[in-house]
Design a protein around this motif. Sequence first.
Motif, PDB file in Angstrom:
ATOM      1  N   ILE A 190     -23.832  35.794 -36.508  1.00 41.82           N
ATOM      2  CA  ILE A 190     -23.718  34.330 -36.548  1.00 41.82           C
ATOM      3  C   ILE A 190     -24.229  33.715 -35.248  1.00 41.82           C
ATOM      4  O   ILE A 190     -25.063  32.807 -35.265  1.00 41.82           O
ATOM      5  CB  ILE A 190     -22.247  33.902 -36.774  1.00 41.82           C
ATOM      6  CG1 ILE A 190     -21.716  34.492 -38.093  1.00 41.82           C
ATOM      7  CG2 ILE A 190     -22.097  32.394 -36.759  1.00 41.82           C
ATOM      8  CD1 ILE A 190     -20.241  34.209 -38.329  1.00 41.82           C
ATOM      9  N   THR A 191     -23.740  34.242 -34.124  1.00 42.86           N
ATOM     10  CA  THR A 191     -24.117  33.633 -32.849  1.00 42.86           C
ATOM     11  C   THR A 191     -25.592  33.884 -32.518  1.00 42.86           C
ATOM     12  O   THR A 191     -26.223  33.050 -31.876  1.00 42.86           O
ATOM     13  CB  THR A 191     -23.216  34.131 -31.700  1.00 42.86           C
ATOM     14  OG1 THR A 191     -23.057  35.537 -31.804  1.00 42.86           O
ATOM     15  CG2 THR A 191     -21.859  33.481 -31.764  1.00 42.86           C
ATOM     16  N   ILE A 196     -27.459  31.190 -34.334  1.00 42.82           N
ATOM     17  CA  ILE A 196     -27.241  29.892 -33.689  1.00 42.82           C
ATOM     18  C   ILE A 196     -28.056  29.806 -32.399  1.00 42.82           C
ATOM     19  O   ILE A 196     -28.660  28.772 -32.108  1.00 42.82           O
ATOM     20  CB  ILE A 196     -25.735  29.671 -33.421  1.00 42.82           C
ATOM     21  CG1 ILE A 196     -25.009  29.467 -34.747  1.00 42.82           C
ATOM     22  CG2 ILE A 196     -25.507  28.500 -32.485  1.00 42.82           C
ATOM     23  CD1 ILE A 196     -23.506  29.392 -34.631  1.00 42.82           C
ATOM     24  N   ALA A 197     -28.097  30.905 -31.648  1.00 45.15           N
ATOM     25  CA  ALA A 197     -28.842  30.905 -30.386  1.00 45.15           C
ATOM     26  C   ALA A 197     -30.322  30.596 -30.638  1.00 45.15           C
ATOM     27  O   ALA A 197     -30.943  29.832 -29.894  1.00 45.15           O
ATOM     28  CB  ALA A 197     -28.681  32.251 -29.674  1.00 45.15           C
ATOM     29  N   ALA A 221     -31.620  28.992 -33.319  1.00 46.90           N
ATOM     30  CA  ALA A 221     -31.740  27.612 -33.794  1.00 46.90           C
ATOM     31  C   ALA A 221     -31.581  26.632 -32.638  1.00 46.90           C
ATOM     32  O   ALA A 221     -32.319  25.642 -32.542  1.00 46.90           O
ATOM     33  CB  ALA A 221     -30.691  27.334 -34.874  1.00 46.90           C
ATOM     34  N   ASP A 222     -30.650  26.925 -31.740  1.00 43.13           N
ATOM     35  CA  ASP A 222     -30.390  26.035 -30.611  1.00 43.13           C
ATOM     36  C   ASP A 222     -31.599  25.970 -29.680  1.00 43.13           C
ATOM     37  O   ASP A 222     -31.943  24.923 -29.149  1.00 43.13           O
ATOM     38  CB  ASP A 222     -29.144  26.518 -29.850  1.00 43.13           C
ATOM     39  CG  ASP A 222     -28.718  25.532 -28.780  1.00 43.13           C
ATOM     40  OD1 ASP A 222     -29.032  24.338 -28.924  1.00 43.13           O
ATOM     41  OD2 ASP A 222     -28.081  25.955 -27.798  1.00 43.13           O
ATOM     42  N   ALA A 271     -33.705  23.626 -30.994  1.00 48.03           N
ATOM     43  CA  ALA A 271     -33.013  22.342 -31.189  1.00 48.03           C
ATOM     44  C   ALA A 271     -33.022  21.900 -32.643  1.00 48.03           C
ATOM     45  O   ALA A 271     -33.362  20.768 -32.957  1.00 48.03           O
ATOM     46  CB  ALA A 271     -33.612  21.258 -30.296  1.00 48.03           C
ATOM     47  N   ARG A 272     -32.660  22.813 -33.524  1.00 50.98           N
ATOM     48  CA  ARG A 272     -32.644  22.449 -34.947  1.00 50.98           C
ATOM     49  C   ARG A 272     -31.365  22.952 -35.599  1.00 50.98           C
ATOM     50  O   ARG A 272     -30.661  23.811 -35.063  1.00 50.98           O
ATOM     51  CB  ARG A 272     -33.858  23.050 -35.654  1.00 50.98           C
ATOM     52  CG  ARG A 272     -33.919  24.582 -35.564  1.00 50.98           C
ATOM     53  CD  ARG A 272     -34.942  25.152 -36.525  1.00 50.98           C
ATOM     54  NE  ARG A 272     -35.099  26.587 -36.329  1.00 50.98           N
ATOM     55  CZ  ARG A 272     -34.275  27.506 -36.815  1.00 50.98           C
ATOM     56  NH1 ARG A 272     -33.213  27.150 -37.506  1.00 50.98           N
ATOM     57  NH2 ARG A 272     -34.474  28.794 -36.590  1.00 50.98           N
ATOM     58  N   TYR A 273     -31.104  22.421 -36.787  1.00 50.73           N
ATOM     59  CA  TYR A 273     -29.978  22.899 -37.601  1.00 50.73           C
ATOM     60  C   TYR A 273     -30.369  24.234 -38.226  1.00 50.73           C
ATOM     61  O   TYR A 273     -31.555  24.579 -38.297  1.00 50.73           O
ATOM     62  CB  TYR A 273     -29.662  21.883 -38.700  1.00 50.73           C
ATOM     63  CG  TYR A 273     -29.117  20.571 -38.170  1.00 50.73           C
ATOM     64  CD1 TYR A 273     -27.751  20.362 -38.087  1.00 50.73           C
ATOM     65  CD2 TYR A 273     -29.975  19.562 -37.743  1.00 50.73           C
ATOM     66  CE1 TYR A 273     -27.247  19.167 -37.601  1.00 50.73           C
ATOM     67  CE2 TYR A 273     -29.479  18.367 -37.243  1.00 50.73           C
ATOM     68  CZ  TYR A 273     -28.115  18.179 -37.181  1.00 50.73           C
ATOM     69  OH  TYR A 273     -27.613  16.994 -36.687  1.00 50.73           O
ATOM     70  N   LEU A 274     -29.386  24.987 -38.685  1.00 50.49           N
ATOM     71  CA  LEU A 274     -29.691  26.265 -39.346  1.00 50.49           C
ATOM     72  C   LEU A 274     -30.389  26.004 -40.676  1.00 50.49           C
ATOM     73  O   LEU A 274     -30.109  25.018 -41.357  1.00 50.49           O
ATOM     74  CB  LEU A 274     -28.398  27.049 -39.576  1.00 50.49           C
ATOM     75  CG  LEU A 274     -27.755  27.564 -38.290  1.00 50.49           C
ATOM     76  CD1 LEU A 274     -26.305  27.970 -38.540  1.00 50.49           C
ATOM     77  CD2 LEU A 274     -28.518  28.747 -37.724  1.00 50.49           C
ATOM     78  N   LEU A 316     -28.345  30.219 -43.473  1.00 47.55           N
ATOM     79  CA  LEU A 316     -26.997  29.989 -44.007  1.00 47.55           C
ATOM     80  C   LEU A 316     -26.661  31.005 -45.101  1.00 47.55           C
ATOM     81  O   LEU A 316     -25.516  31.454 -45.204  1.00 47.55           O
ATOM     82  CB  LEU A 316     -26.880  28.564 -44.556  1.00 47.55           C
ATOM     83  CG  LEU A 316     -26.813  27.450 -43.513  1.00 47.55           C
ATOM     84  CD1 LEU A 316     -26.753  26.084 -44.184  1.00 47.55           C
ATOM     85  CD2 LEU A 316     -25.597  27.623 -42.601  1.00 47.55           C
TER      86      LEU A 316
END
Lengths: 164, 169
Positions: free
Chosen positions: A9-10, A13-14, A16-17, A20-23, A28
Motif C-alpha cells: 500500500i505505502t 502511495i509513494a 503516486a505522491d 502528485a496524483r490520486y491512485l 486500487l
Amino acid sequence: MDESVMSIITRMIAVADLEARYLTIAELQTIRDFFEAGQQRLRIANILAANSQTIINTGTQRFWERCPVTPSNSGNPTYRASCIRDQGWYIRLVSYALIEGDTKVIDTVGIRGAKEMYTSLGIPLKNLVECMHCLKEAAMDLLSLDDGMVAMPYFDHIITGLTP
Amino acid sequence: MQDILSQVINHYDVIDRFLDEPAIALVTDFFQTGRLRVQVVAIINSNPVDIVRESARQLFEEIPELIQPGGNAYTTRRHSMYLRDMDYFLRYASYAILTGNSSVLDERLLAGLRDTFNSLGIPLGVTARSVQLMKERVQQKLSEAQLGNSPFVAEPFDYIIHALSERNV
C-alpha cells in the motif's frame, strides 16, 4: 522506516505522491486484492502463533534426528535454549510476514547479517538450514493444504536467505 | 511511511511477541474494512475536482472577505492557490484512508505545514474549515453512493483539522 521496506500500500502511495496524483483504478484494484487475501493470511498467522510451541517441539525433534551432531544437541543448555528461541523468532517473523503479505520484515529482522552472525557463533549454516526445513515441515503438518501453500513461500524465503 | 499493519508489527517485533488480542482485532478490522476503504477512495478519486470546487464555493460563501480586495484569496493567483491546496489535502486524506493510520499525513503533509502557512500569511482556521467542508462533501457523496459513513472516512480529515487548529500554549 526507510523507503525500501514499505508495504504494498505505502509503496503505491509513494509513487503516486511523487507524481502528485490520486491512485489509479488499477492500483486500487491491487490494494483491494491485497485486503481480500489478507483475511486468509491473518487466519494462518494466528494458527502459527497459537501452535508455535508444538511446531518448535516437532521441528526440534526432527532436526536432531537428521543432524544429531550439532551444537544444540551437544548437551550444552545454552546452545539448546538458543536453538529453540531462534526457531520461535523465525515462526514469529513468518506470522508477521503473512499479516503484511510481504517478506520484508523477515529480511530486515532475520536474514540480513544472519549468516555472519551464526557463523561467528559457531553454528554450522548447513545445520541451521536443515533446522529451518524441519520447522517448515512441522508447520506444514499442522496446516491444511490450502493454508500450507500460502505459508510455504515465507518459510522458503528464510531457507533461501540462510543457505550458505 | 507505514501503514497500520507495519506499524503494529514493528511494535510487536520490538517486544518479541506474537500479535495479542487487541492487535489482532485491529488488523482484522483493517482487512474487513479494506474493500470499503478502496470503494471510498475510488469515489473520492473520481470526483476530486468537484469536491474541491463545491467546498471552495461554500467556503467563500461563508467567508466572503477572503475573495474581496485585500482578502487572503484575492487575486486569481491566490484564489487558484486555495483550490490547489485543498486538492492537496484531499489527496493526502485519500492516501490515509488506505493506510489506516496517520503516518502518511504526519510525514508528507503536516510536517512543517503550520510554519509554512503562518509564514505565507494563510489563516490556519480558514484552511481547517476548508478541510471540514471537503469532509462533509465526501460524506455526502458516499451517502449518495449508498456506501454509508464509516468512521475511517472522517478520521484523516479530522486529524488534519486538529493539526491545523490553534493550540493553547
